[in-house]
Every structure is written in structure tokens, then in C-alpha cells.
Design an enzyme around this catalytic site. Structure first.
Site, PDB file in Angstrom:
ATOM      1  N   TRP A 269       0.799  -1.216   0.000  1.00 53.46           N
ATOM      2  CA  TRP A 269       0.000   0.000   0.000  1.00 53.46           C
ATOM      3  C   TRP A 269       0.835   1.270   0.000  1.00 53.46           C
ATOM      4  O   TRP A 269       0.327   2.343  -0.307  1.00 53.46           O
ATOM      5  CB  TRP A 269      -0.916   0.030   1.240  1.00 53.46           C
ATOM      6  CG  TRP A 269      -0.216  -0.231   2.547  1.00 53.46           C
ATOM      7  CD1 TRP A 269      -0.180  -1.417   3.228  1.00 53.46           C
ATOM      8  CD2 TRP A 269       0.561   0.704   3.320  1.00 53.46           C
ATOM      9  NE1 TRP A 269       0.577  -1.286   4.373  1.00 53.46           N
ATOM     10  CE2 TRP A 269       1.041  -0.004   4.466  1.00 53.46           C
ATOM     11  CE3 TRP A 269       0.900   2.049   3.171  1.00 53.46           C
ATOM     12  CZ2 TRP A 269       1.834   0.612   5.435  1.00 53.46           C
ATOM     13  CZ3 TRP A 269       1.695   2.647   4.127  1.00 53.46           C
ATOM     14  CH2 TRP A 269       2.150   1.934   5.251  1.00 53.46           C
ATOM     15  N   ASN A 270       2.117   1.198   0.348  1.00 53.32           N
ATOM     16  CA  ASN A 270       2.842   2.439   0.627  1.00 53.32           C
ATOM     17  C   ASN A 270       3.193   3.231  -0.625  1.00 53.32           C
ATOM     18  O   ASN A 270       3.286   4.445  -0.599  1.00 53.32           O
ATOM     19  CB  ASN A 270       4.094   2.162   1.464  1.00 53.32           C
ATOM     20  CG  ASN A 270       5.072   1.244   0.772  1.00 53.32           C
ATOM     21  OD1 ASN A 270       4.682   0.333   0.036  1.00 53.32           O
ATOM     22  ND2 ASN A 270       6.350   1.443   1.002  1.00 53.32           N
TER      23      ASN A 270
ATOM     24  N   LYS B 245      -2.413  -8.919  -7.101  1.00 52.60           N
ATOM     25  CA  LYS B 245      -3.264  -8.680  -5.928  1.00 52.60           C
ATOM     26  C   LYS B 245      -2.708  -7.472  -5.184  1.00 52.60           C
ATOM     27  O   LYS B 245      -1.777  -7.591  -4.382  1.00 52.60           O
ATOM     28  CB  LYS B 245      -3.312  -9.893  -5.008  1.00 52.60           C
ATOM     29  CG  LYS B 245      -4.437  -9.770  -3.957  1.00 52.60           C
ATOM     30  CD  LYS B 245      -4.132 -10.467  -2.665  1.00 52.60           C
ATOM     31  CE  LYS B 245      -3.354  -9.611  -1.702  1.00 52.60           C
ATOM     32  NZ  LYS B 245      -4.100  -8.427  -1.202  1.00 52.60           N
ATOM     33  N   PRO B 246      -3.256  -6.300  -5.436  1.00 52.93           N
ATOM     34  CA  PRO B 246      -2.792  -5.112  -4.702  1.00 52.93           C
ATOM     35  C   PRO B 246      -3.298  -5.142  -3.261  1.00 52.93           C
ATOM     36  O   PRO B 246      -4.226  -5.872  -2.918  1.00 52.93           O
ATOM     37  CB  PRO B 246      -3.428  -3.950  -5.484  1.00 52.93           C
ATOM     38  CG  PRO B 246      -3.913  -4.558  -6.774  1.00 52.93           C
ATOM     39  CD  PRO B 246      -4.227  -5.972  -6.468  1.00 52.93           C
TER      40      PRO B 246
ATOM     41  N   GLY C 271       6.679  -6.483   0.693  1.00 53.46           N
ATOM     42  CA  GLY C 271       5.959  -6.336   1.951  1.00 53.46           C
ATOM     43  C   GLY C 271       6.838  -6.682   3.132  1.00 53.46           C
ATOM     44  O   GLY C 271       8.063  -6.529   3.091  1.00 53.46           O
ATOM     45  N   SER C 272       6.220  -7.177   4.185  1.00 54.01           N
ATOM     46  CA  SER C 272       6.943  -7.437   5.426  1.00 54.01           C
ATOM     47  C   SER C 272       7.779  -8.705   5.327  1.00 54.01           C
ATOM     48  O   SER C 272       7.481  -9.612   4.542  1.00 54.01           O
ATOM     49  CB  SER C 272       5.955  -7.571   6.582  1.00 54.01           C
ATOM     50  OG  SER C 272       5.227  -8.793   6.483  1.00 54.01           O
TER      51      SER C 272
ATOM     52  N   GLU D  97      10.976  -8.310  -1.832  1.00 55.96           N
ATOM     53  CA  GLU D  97      11.561  -7.070  -1.297  1.00 55.96           C
ATOM     54  C   GLU D  97      10.860  -6.799   0.016  1.00 55.96           C
ATOM     55  O   GLU D  97       9.665  -6.523   0.041  1.00 55.96           O
ATOM     56  CB  GLU D  97      11.389  -5.923  -2.291  1.00 55.96           C
ATOM     57  CG  GLU D  97      12.333  -4.760  -1.984  1.00 55.96           C
ATOM     58  CD  GLU D  97      11.624  -3.511  -1.590  1.00 55.96           C
ATOM     59  OE1 GLU D  97      11.282  -3.397  -0.399  1.00 55.96           O
ATOM     60  OE2 GLU D  97      11.409  -2.659  -2.447  1.00 55.96           O
ATOM     61  N   LEU D  98      11.604  -6.911   1.121  1.00 59.09           N
ATOM     62  CA  LEU D  98      11.006  -6.997   2.445  1.00 59.09           C
ATOM     63  C   LEU D  98      11.396  -5.814   3.322  1.00 59.09           C
ATOM     64  O   LEU D  98      11.650  -4.728   2.831  1.00 59.09           O
ATOM     65  CB  LEU D  98      11.398  -8.345   3.072  1.00 59.09           C
ATOM     66  CG  LEU D  98      11.117  -9.573   2.182  1.00 59.09           C
ATOM     67  CD1 LEU D  98      11.612 -10.848   2.828  1.00 59.09           C
ATOM     68  CD2 LEU D  98       9.639  -9.667   1.832  1.00 59.09           C
TER      69      LEU D  98
ATOM     70  N   CYS E 118      10.120   1.551   2.186  1.00 58.44           N
ATOM     71  CA  CYS E 118      10.994   0.428   2.539  1.00 58.44           C
ATOM     72  C   CYS E 118      12.454   0.846   2.637  1.00 58.44           C
ATOM     73  O   CYS E 118      13.210   0.266   3.421  1.00 58.44           O
ATOM     74  CB  CYS E 118      10.835  -0.686   1.506  1.00 58.44           C
ATOM     75  SG  CYS E 118      11.112  -0.164  -0.198  1.00 58.44           S
TER      76      CYS E 118
ATOM     77  N   GLU F 221      11.547  -2.575  12.798  1.00 61.35           N
ATOM     78  CA  GLU F 221      11.148  -1.564  11.811  1.00 61.35           C
ATOM     79  C   GLU F 221       9.910  -0.823  12.307  1.00 61.35           C
ATOM     80  O   GLU F 221       8.892  -1.432  12.624  1.00 61.35           O
ATOM     81  CB  GLU F 221      10.860  -2.244  10.469  1.00 61.35           C
ATOM     82  CG  GLU F 221      10.554  -1.268   9.354  1.00 61.35           C
ATOM     83  CD  GLU F 221      10.330  -1.979   8.021  1.00 61.35           C
ATOM     84  OE1 GLU F 221      10.642  -1.383   6.978  1.00 61.35           O
ATOM     85  OE2 GLU F 221       9.840  -3.124   8.036  1.00 61.35           O
TER      86      GLU F 221
END
Length: 538
Positions: A178-179, A202-203, A253-254, A275-276, A309, A407
Site C-alpha cells: 500500500w505504501n 493482488k494489490p 511487503g513485510s 523485497e522486504l 521500505c 522496523e
């Protein structure tokens, strides 16, 4: 009564009282919402409400997808991909160039929607169409460099011809956050399309509309509609279904969710790129230009309210310049303009949700309770918007505090002194993450040498994060628990292909010929190997 936003975006109904409550004055036109949400593959009859973080106003009711809908999305995508894979590379690249211009032409509309869904400042929303334009143009202009069949060395010079083809994976599943709802919905998928794949995306549920606008622009640029499918719903249901059907998965995401994605892909023996999270360091060396470093630190820490991120959460400053740097950094932070608005002129916008606000407040409260000092900020600002939180600088953060190693993903930065640069690098490398770092120094050569010892996937010299992230020819991604795989550059497109080696052999075969025995054949081959080595051949 309908009105245009001053930026030119034709999205919103006119305000009841714009001077009293400007952010609440903007509501999406129902026909516009219906056009976008009509792209979701959904037969469940279920919807989920989406609210804007600007003032909590409702934006849309988004149709939700079920397992049957995900099946249908993949079926459509596979049919489209069969034809698409036979489309010439030049035709695919031309569509990317049309998308480049479309995104720039309609940037006001795109930015309006991003601001409404995410709450970010308009200047930070502009980064998203900018990044997509850069990505589309880069891959269109370099398509043949990455994807053309390549000649390789054959085992017998002149008699063994070897070529490597790049074959598309098939249907790529993309689960986006979402960011950065527009650029993250598109940037990873563009090279996938160019490589001959279809995409099912899938957004995140909080920012579906920005992702749907991205899908609409793809079709306007000439991409077949069925080539890019959109499904909606909770990750535990819809995201899992995507992983179970895709030929490759790209997730942003996370770290916790990334582990689950990797496990699901491993069970199916398919590839993935992740990408976390990050706990990104910034180093201010003793010879840094302190004005530039302070300006860069503000952007590194507070762009998109820290919900980035690659944003900085740990700031290491050399003893020799610590006090002078902190004075400048605090002053610049206190001068920032905050707000929840669609207008230009805001330096930092809102957090996206109550969950994000709760995390930020908890991290700051824990740090203060255990002895940290707030140099500036540290307050929720409901007078500006329901989820606005002041940019916050902490001093005296210690390992027992939650924000030391976890984080925050908000506008909170911790300051630390260091005595020597080896110690600073060691502390920057401390912890499990390794996504992005920044180094400020007027000695570029020395800074680049230090960068080699920082365990992060990207390192920016005298810049916060834009130098690497906007340089699309260079790979971007994380080390350690910040992820695996890379977006951008050759790695960002070749991940969506299978390497296929095709060798054509002439005159000789790899077996005894002309009546020679196996033993003689072995001696001849041994002599040839020794000769090739003496001639310096690979």
C-alpha cells in the site's frame, strides 16, 4: 455539482465547505469508481469499504475475489499469454513507450488518487508516476539488450554453435503493498510483460484504486486487457491462491509475510523475488557537507511519513560534527509543513491507517519510557488529520527499546554518535536487515570504499535513496532478511524468464569416430583439453 481539482485531475466532486475542511471536500465520482472496480475479477457479491486517510471519508466499496475468481483470472491470463508471447519484442516495447507518455499526461489524476488512498504529501505522490515513466522507458529502450538470443562459446570452436534464448515463465503473480500503490502495482510487472508473460496482481486492500488505474493505463497503452488481471481480497485467502497458481511470484511487503510467500513457492518449486523490511542506516562522516547531509536526512527519514521500505530509521553521526549536524537536522525537521491534503506545499503527509499510527506511537512511547529523549516531534496531530504524526527525532535509543531493532515504518529516526568509521559500519550492519544505506562525505572515493563493507543491497552516496532507486539500470533489493532477488536492471527482467540453451553440432560428435576405441577417444580429448589450455581458451 462536479468540479475539477486545481491540479487538473477530473476525479472529484465539489466541496461543501472547502475553506473549512479542504481534505474532506474531495470525493470520487461514482462512475469513476465503477469504471475502475469493474476490472476486478469477482463473482462473490462481497465488497470491502475503502476510506481515505486524509479525513476518513469513504472512497469506494471494492468487489472481493474468491478462489474461483482467482482461477478465472489465471485462465484468462494464460490464454492471453499464449498469443502475447508471439508478439514481437518491438511491438511490446512500443506499448511501454506509449505508457510512458500516458503516465506523464495523466499524472495529476494519478497523484490525486494516490493522495486520496494513501494520505501522502503530493510531492511524494509525484515520485510514483515519475518512477513508472523511468521504468517503462528504460525497459522499452533496452529490450533487445536483455532479451535477444545470445551467442555463447561452443565446446568445439567453429563446430559447436550455442545460443541462449530467454523464454517467458508464463503467468507472474504480483502481490503489491500500500505504501507506493501506483508504482509498486506496476513497476515489477512492466518487465514481466516485456519478457512475454501475463500478470495476475493482488494489490493491497487499502489502495486498490491506484492499482486499478494502473491497469486501465496499460490497456490504453495497447496491452491486451486479459494480459493483466486484478484480484482483490485478504492476503490469507487471495494472496495464497495467487501463489498456488502462478509460475513465478513477486512480493513486496513485510519480512514475516515474505517468509510465508517463499515457503509457498518452495513447495511448488517455483521462483520468487521478495523485497522486504528494512532498518536502514545513514552515516554522516566527519568530512560531510552538513547542510547537504541535514537536508538529505530529512528526506531519508520523513519521505512518505517514513512509510518507505528504503527510508532511514538509524542515523550515525561522527563525533567531530555531531552537535553541528543535529542542530541543522532538528531545525530543518521543525520547519517542515505537515498536513493531510491534495495540495502542493505539504512537506509530509499522513500515515495510512490507525494500525500504522498505533505502531509509531507505541515505539516512541516505549523509547521515552526507557530513557530516550525526543529532540523534536513525538506527537499525534489529529488537528491535521486522523493519522498525522509529527516527524520525530530520538536521541539515546538503546537495545532494550523496541525501535532499536524493529522496523517502525513511520516518521521516527534515532540518532547515534560514533568515534571511528569501522565502528559505524559495524553498527550499521547490526541486526537482520540489509536493504538500503546512505553515506554522506565529501570524499566520494572513500565513501564508495566504505559502501563495499555495508551489508545492504543499495547504498547511496550523498543522497537519501533516490540515486539508486531512480537509476533503473541498476538492481534494487535487499540482503539478509530484507529479501531475495532484485527489481530493475537486467536482473529485474531476467527473473521472469527461463534460460534455454540451444546447441547445434557440426561434423564431429561427442563419441568415438572413424573406428577409434573408447580409450583412444579419451586420449584424443585429453590432448585437445591440454592444447586449449595452452592457447588460453576458455
Amino acid at each position: 455539482m462536479s468540479a475539477q481539482h486545481p491540479s487538473g485531475g477530473p476525479l472529484v466532486d465539489g466541496p461543501a465547505d472547502p475553506e473549512h475542511d479542504p481534505a474532506a471536500s474531495y470525493a470520487l465520482e461514482p462512475a469513476y469508481v465503477a469504471r475502475l472496480t469493474g476490472r476486478i475479477v469477482s463473482t462473490t457479491g462481497e465488497t470491502a469499504a475503502v476510506h481515505s486517510p486524509l479525513q476518513g471519508q469513504p472512497l469506494a466499496h471494492v468487489p472481493q475475489s474468491g478462489a474461483v475468481d482467482v482461477d478465472e483470472a489465471f485462465a484468462r491470463a494464460r490464454r492471453a499469454q499464449e498469443q502475447w508471447s508471439r508478439t514481437s519484442l518491438d511491438d511490446r516495447a512500443a506499448m511501454l513507450l506509449r505508457l510512458h507518455d500516458l503516465v506523464l499526461d495523466r499524472q495529476a489524476e494519478i497523484i490525486d488518487l494516490i493522495c486520496l488512498e494513501s494520505g501522502k504529501a503530493r510531492k511524494h505522490a509525484f515520485d510514483e508516476p515519475l518512477h513508472i515513466a523511468l521504468t517503462a522507458r528504460y525497459y522499452a529502450r533496452t529490450a533487445h539488450d536483455h532479451l535477444d538470443t545470445q551467442r555463447k562459446l561452443g565446446v568445439v570452436p567453429g563446430l559447436t554453435r550455442v545460443e541462449v534464448n530467454r523464454v517467458p515463465k508464463g503467468v507472474v503473480g504480483i502481490i503489491s503493498p500500500w505504501n507506493y500503490p501506483f508504482t509498486m502495482a506496476l513497476c515489477d510487472g512492466l518487465p514481466a510483460l516485456l519478457a512475454g508473460n501475463a500478470v495476475v496482481t493482488k494489490p493491497d486492500a487499502q489502495t486498490m484504486l491506484s492499482a486499478l488505474l494502473a491497469a486501465e493505463l496499460l490497456e490504453e497503452a495497447g496491452f491486451p486487457r486479459d494480459l493483466w488481471q486484478v484480484v482483490a481480497g485478504p492476503g490469507s485467502r487471495v494472496g495464497t491462491s495467487v501463489i498456488e497458481r502462478a509460475d513465478y511470484v513477486c512480493f513486496t511487503g513485510s519480512t514475516a509475510t515474505g517468509r510465508l510467500v517463499a515457503q509457498g513457492c518452495a513447495d511448488r518449486l517455483i521462483g520468487c523475488s521478495l523485497e522486504l523490511g528494512g532498518k536502514n542506516p545513514l552515516l554522516v562522516l566527519r568530512d560531510a557537507d552538513l547542510e547537504k547531509a541535514a537536508e538529505g536526512a530529512v528526506r531519508a527519514s520523513f519521505s512518505n511519513a517514513g512509510q518507505l521500505c528504503v527510508s532511514t530509521e538509524r542515523l550515525f553521526v561522527a563525533d567531530q560534527v555531531y552537535d553541528r549536524f543535529v542542530e541543522r537536522f532538528v531545525a530543518r525537521t521543525q520547519a517542515m509543513t505537515l498536513g493531510a491534503s491534495l495540495e502542493w506545499g505539504v512537506d509530509m503527509g499522513s500515515l495510512i491507517s490507525q494500525d500504522q499510527l498505533d505502531t509509531v506511537e507505541a515505539h516512541v512511547a516505549d523509547a521515552v519510557a526507557k530513557g530516550a529523549t525526543v529532540l523534536t516531534g513525538g506527537r499525534h496531530r489529529p488537528d491535521l488529520g486522523p493519522f498525522v504524526y509529527e516527524p520525530t527525532i530520538l536521541e539515546g535509543v538503546s537495545p532494550d527499546m523496541t525501535c532499536f531493532g524493529h522496523e517502525t515504518f513511520g516518521p521516527v529516526i534515532a540518532l547515534y554518535r560514533f568515534h571511528d568509521e569501522a565502528d559505524a559500519v559495524a553498527r550499521a550492519n547490526d541486526g537482520d536487515y540489509g536493504l538500503n544505506a546512505s553515506i554522506y562525505s565529501q570524499d566520494g572515493r572513500r565513501a564508495r570504499e566504505i559502501a563495499r563493507h555495508v551489508r545492504c543491497g543499495t547504498v547511496n552516496i550523498n543522497e537519501a535513496f533516490g540515486a539508486t532507486f531512480a537509476s533503473i539500470d541498476s538492481p534494487m533489493g535487499g540482503m539478509r532478511q530484507s529479501g531475495m532477488g532484485r527489481r530493475q536492471g537486467s536482473e529485474g527482467i531476467l527473473r521472469y524468464t527461463e534460460a534455454q540453451s540451444v546447441a547445434t553440432q557440426r561434423l564431429v560428435r561427442f563419441a568415438p569416430m572413424l573406428g577409434m576405441s573408447d580409450e583412444t577417444y579419451a586420449k584424443v580429448m585429453t590432448a585437445q583439453l591440454r592444447l586449449m589450455n595452452k592457447l588460453g581458451r576458455a
